[in-house]
Design a protein around this motif. Sequence first.
Motif, mmCIF file in Angstrom:
data_model
loop_
_atom_site.group_PDB
_atom_site.id
_atom_site.type_symbol
_atom_site.label_atom_id
_atom_site.label_comp_id
_atom_site.label_asym_id
_atom_site.label_seq_id
_atom_site.Cartn_x
_atom_site.Cartn_y
_atom_site.Cartn_z
ATOM 1 N N HIS A 180 -1.122 7.199 -5.999
ATOM 2 C CA HIS A 180 -1.391 8.575 -6.430
ATOM 3 C C HIS A 180 -0.709 9.571 -5.490
ATOM 4 C CE1 HIS A 180 -3.581 12.075 -7.889
ATOM 5 N NE2 HIS A 180 -4.043 12.287 -6.670
ATOM 6 N N GLU A 181 -0.790 9.301 -4.203
ATOM 7 C CA GLU A 181 -0.161 10.191 -3.222
ATOM 8 C C GLU A 181 1.354 10.126 -3.286
ATOM 9 O OE1 GLU A 181 -1.933 8.797 0.337
ATOM 10 O OE2 GLU A 181 -3.920 9.646 -0.141
ATOM 11 N N ALA A 182 1.893 8.929 -3.550
ATOM 12 C CA ALA A 182 3.341 8.779 -3.659
ATOM 13 C C ALA A 182 3.888 9.560 -4.850
ATOM 14 C CB ALA A 182 3.705 7.299 -3.787
ATOM 15 N N ILE A 183 3.152 9.552 -5.952
ATOM 16 C CA ILE A 183 3.569 10.325 -7.131
ATOM 17 C C ILE A 183 3.556 11.819 -6.799
ATOM 18 C CG2 ILE A 183 2.923 10.986 -9.476
ATOM 19 C CD1 ILE A 183 1.768 8.106 -9.778
ATOM 20 N N ALA A 184 2.475 12.274 -6.145
ATOM 21 C CA ALA A 184 2.368 13.693 -5.796
ATOM 22 C C ALA A 184 3.466 14.120 -4.837
ATOM 23 C CB ALA A 184 0.992 13.966 -5.187
ATOM 24 N N ALA A 185 3.906 13.204 -3.981
ATOM 25 C CA ALA A 185 4.907 13.531 -2.966
ATOM 26 C C ALA A 185 6.320 13.613 -3.511
ATOM 27 C CB ALA A 185 4.858 12.499 -1.834
ATOM 28 N N ARG A 186 6.522 13.203 -4.781
ATOM 29 C CA ARG A 186 7.875 13.265 -5.354
ATOM 30 C C ARG A 186 8.405 14.680 -5.374
ATOM 31 N NH1 ARG A 186 8.822 11.343 -11.096
ATOM 32 N NH2 ARG A 186 7.740 13.313 -11.296
ATOM 33 N N GLY A 187 7.503 15.662 -5.498
ATOM 34 C CA GLY A 187 7.933 17.061 -5.571
ATOM 35 C C GLY A 187 8.314 17.471 -6.965
ATOM 36 N N LEU A 247 24.444 12.128 -18.325
ATOM 37 C CA LEU A 247 24.298 12.037 -16.873
ATOM 38 C C LEU A 247 23.887 13.377 -16.272
ATOM 39 C CD1 LEU A 247 27.387 9.823 -15.932
ATOM 40 C CD2 LEU A 247 25.015 9.112 -16.246
ATOM 41 N N GLU A 248 24.380 14.451 -16.838
ATOM 42 C CA GLU A 248 24.000 15.781 -16.366
ATOM 43 C C GLU A 248 22.545 16.081 -16.726
ATOM 44 O OE1 GLU A 248 24.674 19.198 -14.221
ATOM 45 O OE2 GLU A 248 26.030 17.508 -14.494
ATOM 46 N N LYS A 249 22.145 15.742 -17.938
ATOM 47 C CA LYS A 249 20.771 15.986 -18.385
ATOM 48 C C LYS A 249 19.775 15.223 -17.544
ATOM 49 C CE LYS A 249 17.744 15.719 -22.431
ATOM 50 N NZ LYS A 249 17.624 15.348 -23.875
ATOM 51 N N ALA A 250 20.160 14.032 -17.087
ATOM 52 C CA ALA A 250 19.246 13.191 -16.314
ATOM 53 C C ALA A 250 18.747 13.883 -15.051
ATOM 54 C CB ALA A 250 19.935 11.883 -15.954
ATOM 55 N N LYS A 251 19.502 14.846 -14.544
ATOM 56 C CA LYS A 251 19.102 15.571 -13.335
ATOM 57 C C LYS A 251 17.866 16.434 -13.551
ATOM 58 C CE LYS A 251 23.964 15.930 -11.931
ATOM 59 N NZ LYS A 251 25.085 16.854 -11.662
ATOM 60 N N THR A 252 17.503 16.682 -14.805
ATOM 61 C CA THR A 252 16.397 17.591 -15.120
ATOM 62 C C THR A 252 15.165 16.860 -15.639
ATOM 63 O OG1 THR A 252 17.040 17.922 -17.455
ATOM 64 C CG2 THR A 252 18.123 19.306 -15.793
ATOM 65 N N LEU A 253 15.223 15.568 -15.815
ATOM 66 C CA LEU A 253 14.139 14.830 -16.460
ATOM 67 C C LEU A 253 13.090 14.382 -15.453
ATOM 68 C CD1 LEU A 253 16.300 12.631 -18.875
ATOM 69 C CD2 LEU A 253 15.069 14.753 -19.413
ATOM 70 N N ASP A 254 11.834 14.417 -15.869
ATOM 71 C CA ASP A 254 10.718 14.034 -15.005
ATOM 72 C C ASP A 254 10.525 12.522 -15.037
ATOM 73 O OD1 ASP A 254 8.556 14.233 -13.286
ATOM 74 O OD2 ASP A 254 7.115 14.541 -14.923
ATOM 75 N N VAL A 255 11.542 11.824 -14.581
ATOM 76 C CA VAL A 255 11.551 10.368 -14.615
ATOM 77 C C VAL A 255 11.579 9.849 -13.182
ATOM 78 C CG1 VAL A 255 14.074 10.190 -14.723
ATOM 79 C CG2 VAL A 255 12.677 8.411 -15.778
ATOM 80 N N ASP A 256 10.949 8.704 -12.950
ATOM 81 C CA ASP A 256 10.911 8.159 -11.593
ATOM 82 C C ASP A 256 12.242 7.536 -11.188
ATOM 83 O OD1 ASP A 256 8.299 8.911 -11.102
ATOM 84 O OD2 ASP A 256 7.442 7.004 -11.744
ATOM 85 N N LEU A 313 0.816 -1.209 0.000
ATOM 86 C CA LEU A 313 0.000 0.000 0.000
ATOM 87 C C LEU A 313 0.852 1.263 0.000
ATOM 88 C CD1 LEU A 313 -2.893 -1.007 2.425
ATOM 89 C CD2 LEU A 313 -2.824 -1.099 -0.079
ATOM 90 N N ARG A 314 2.178 1.134 -0.013
ATOM 91 C CA ARG A 314 3.048 2.305 -0.067
ATOM 92 C C ARG A 314 4.106 2.091 -1.151
ATOM 93 N NH1 ARG A 314 4.717 2.438 6.112
ATOM 94 N NH2 ARG A 314 4.712 0.213 5.644
ATOM 95 N N PRO A 315 3.663 1.944 -2.378
ATOM 96 C CA PRO A 315 4.617 1.623 -3.446
ATOM 97 C C PRO A 315 5.481 2.822 -3.818
ATOM 98 C CG PRO A 315 2.451 2.030 -4.375
ATOM 99 C CD PRO A 315 2.289 2.071 -2.885
ATOM 100 N N ARG A 316 6.703 2.547 -4.227
ATOM 101 C CA ARG A 316 7.572 3.601 -4.745
ATOM 102 C C ARG A 316 7.301 3.732 -6.237
ATOM 103 N NH1 ARG A 316 13.861 4.729 -3.265
ATOM 104 N NH2 ARG A 316 14.042 6.687 -4.420
ATOM 105 N N PRO A 317 7.023 4.933 -6.721
ATOM 106 C CA PRO A 317 6.744 5.076 -8.157
ATOM 107 C C PRO A 317 7.937 4.669 -9.020
ATOM 108 C CG PRO A 317 5.988 7.012 -6.952
ATOM 109 C CD PRO A 317 6.803 6.192 -5.991
ATOM 110 N N ARG A 318 7.680 3.752 -9.939
ATOM 111 C CA ARG A 318 8.679 3.347 -10.924
ATOM 112 C C ARG A 318 8.002 3.265 -12.289
ATOM 113 N NH1 ARG A 318 10.286 -0.652 -6.529
ATOM 114 N NH2 ARG A 318 12.159 0.249 -5.566
ATOM 115 N N ARG A 319 7.222 4.292 -12.604
ATOM 116 C CA ARG A 319 6.471 4.295 -13.863
ATOM 117 C C ARG A 319 7.408 4.379 -15.060
ATOM 118 N NH1 ARG A 319 3.517 9.692 -12.887
ATOM 119 N NH2 ARG A 319 5.660 10.073 -12.168
#
Length: 297
Positions: A290-297, A29-38, A10-16
């Motif tokens: 849904h909450e875990a995704i929202a909590a990523r910031g 590797l530098e670009k990866a810091k800006t990507l909206d990836v889980d 019930l508390r999954p870590r997002p790995r979409r």
Amino acid sequence: MSTPQTSPDLRPRPRRSVLYMPGANERALEKAKTLDVDALILDLEDSVAPDAKSDARERVATAVESGEYGHRELTIRVNGIGTPWHDADLARAAKAGPDGIVVPKVNSADEVRALVAAIEKAGAPEKTKLWAMIETPIAILHVEEIAAASDRLAVFVMGTNDLVNESYALHVPGRAPLIPSLTWALLAARAHGLSILDGVYNDVKDLEGFAAEARQGREMGFDGKTIIHPGQIDPANEAFAPSAKDVETAQGMIAAFEEAQAEGKGVATYNGKMIENLHVRDAQRILAFHEAIAARG
């Protein structure tokens, strides 16, 4: 050995969306810091030429140690068991302490136990889990044993390209030749509480085809998809996240069930459908994700 699971996490870590990034490419590797990836798989294997392996190993380890990747789960894919680079990769990755160490072509429970022993001997922190790539016929035939081999094993990563190749199958829309293998691995993962990631989609320009395959993976029960291009991030995130309608339905089901319980009833109805405990557990899982995704910031 892991313990079979009887209820969903019930508390999954997002790995979409889990993006492979070439470890030899400093700009990537530098670009990866800006990507909206889980999550990121910083790769030392297929994307790195033999004469660049050593430099890539240190570059990737330094990237992990930098602490500059925000919410993104960081993993390192080492070279495979038996290759000239495997031992050094594993030791350096363990020292760097990523969230996970991804190992190609894991074929047996004995290999899992040996990998875990090596990771621990190298001083990896507790948070560093083993991610096993399932990509050969022999791995599929032993996948339940692999899943049960160690509590440090956290994720299965499906290597669908290798599975197709070693099965003498063809890449076809709908992936019919792969469905039995994907399903068998997914059942083993669920039985032992592991996350499981669908394989890559090779045509980076065909976003419609990618979206269709991502939807298929979600319908089958996968947690997310490994991807090879930033253009695949958004459709992966969308496919594996609960929709607004999913969230609304989950909230309504839980409210209806709680109301029924307050009235002394064991079941409820919502939108004309009967709701039982198992439906409520699924609704809770959807809302938690849904909450875990929202909590990523």
